[in-house]
Design a protein around this motif. Structure first.
Motif, PDB file in Angstrom:
ATOM      1  N   SER A  75      31.906  32.249  40.040  1.00 46.77           N
ATOM      2  CA  SER A  75      33.312  32.563  39.800  1.00 46.77           C
ATOM      3  C   SER A  75      34.209  31.717  40.697  1.00 46.77           C
ATOM      4  O   SER A  75      35.239  31.186  40.251  1.00 46.77           O
ATOM      5  N   CYS A  76      33.829  31.579  41.965  1.00 46.39           N
ATOM      6  CA  CYS A  76      34.601  30.741  42.892  1.00 46.39           C
ATOM      7  C   CYS A  76      34.621  29.294  42.422  1.00 46.39           C
ATOM      8  O   CYS A  76      35.663  28.631  42.472  1.00 46.39           O
ATOM      9  N   LEU A  77      33.474  28.820  41.956  1.00 47.84           N
ATOM     10  CA  LEU A  77      33.384  27.447  41.463  1.00 47.84           C
ATOM     11  C   LEU A  77      34.292  27.255  40.242  1.00 47.84           C
ATOM     12  O   LEU A  77      35.014  26.264  40.153  1.00 47.84           O
ATOM     13  N   GLU A  78      34.264  28.209  39.326  1.00 39.75           N
ATOM     14  CA  GLU A  78      35.114  28.104  38.141  1.00 39.75           C
ATOM     15  C   GLU A  78      36.588  28.121  38.543  1.00 39.75           C
ATOM     16  O   GLU A  78      37.395  27.366  37.992  1.00 39.75           O
ATOM     17  N   GLY A  79      36.941  28.975  39.516  1.00 37.80           N
ATOM     18  CA  GLY A  79      38.317  29.008  40.006  1.00 37.80           C
ATOM     19  C   GLY A  79      38.717  27.679  40.622  1.00 37.80           C
ATOM     20  O   GLY A  79      39.821  27.174  40.384  1.00 37.80           O
ATOM     21  N   ALA A  80      37.825  27.108  41.406  1.00 39.12           N
ATOM     22  CA  ALA A  80      38.108  25.818  42.046  1.00 39.12           C
ATOM     23  C   ALA A  80      38.252  24.719  41.004  1.00 39.12           C
ATOM     24  O   ALA A  80      39.151  23.874  41.109  1.00 39.12           O
ATOM     25  N   SER A  82      39.231  25.128  37.957  1.00 39.87           N
ATOM     26  CA  SER A  82      40.513  25.372  37.288  1.00 39.87           C
ATOM     27  C   SER A  82      41.657  24.811  38.126  1.00 39.87           C
ATOM     28  O   SER A  82      42.578  24.178  37.590  1.00 39.87           O
ATOM     29  N   GLU A  83      41.602  25.021  39.431  1.00 39.84           N
ATOM     30  CA  GLU A  83      42.628  24.475  40.319  1.00 39.84           C
ATOM     31  C   GLU A  83      42.625  22.948  40.285  1.00 39.84           C
ATOM     32  O   GLU A  83      43.692  22.313  40.307  1.00 39.84           O
ATOM     33  N   VAL A  84      41.445  22.352  40.220  1.00 39.05           N
ATOM     34  CA  VAL A  84      41.345  20.888  40.146  1.00 39.05           C
ATOM     35  C   VAL A  84      41.989  20.393  38.850  1.00 39.05           C
ATOM     36  O   VAL A  84      42.752  19.425  38.850  1.00 39.05           O
TER      37      VAL A  84
END
Length: 116
Positions: A75-80, A82-84
């Motif tokens: 989930s953190c990776l997907e959030g990161a 998305s931010e990228v």
């Protein structure tokens, strides 16, 4: 007779050298035998250490906590990511805005030169 005595003395000297050499070999073999006699003790110790290791319980891994941690990291990776992607879109928008402003500036400079 003296020649015979000298020959016998030579043989005795050779025999002494052979005995000395054999004593060295016996000493070496005696040491090797002492080391070899230690082998059963070493083997017994290794077997005991192995038995001790095998007697210890194997730790049980709680896979559910690993899966929960993996899901959280995913989930953190997907959030990161998305931010990228969002930052990339902002960068492109800023580049476009920069080009528009540069074109307007160039146009204003041209207008100013033509007014002068």
């Amino acid at each position: 007779l003296r020649e015979e005595v000298d020959r016998l003395k030579g043989e005795v000297a050779e025999a002494h050298a052979t005995v000395s050499s054999l004593r060295g070999e016996v000493a070496t073999l005696t040491e090797a035998l002492k080391e070899h006699e230690k082998c059963p003790d070493v083997l017994r110790n290794v077997r005991q250490e192995l038995a001790d290791v095998l007697a210890k319980p194997v730790p049980v891994v709680d896979h559910s906590s690993c899966e929960a941690e993996y899901a959280k990291l995913q989930s953190c990776l997907e959030g990161a990511m998305s931010e990228v992607r969002h930052a990339e879109q902002e960068r492109k928008a800023l580049e476009t805005e920069h080009e528009v402003l540069r074109d307007r500036y160039t146009s204003l400079l041209t207008d100013q030169e033509s007014m002068e």
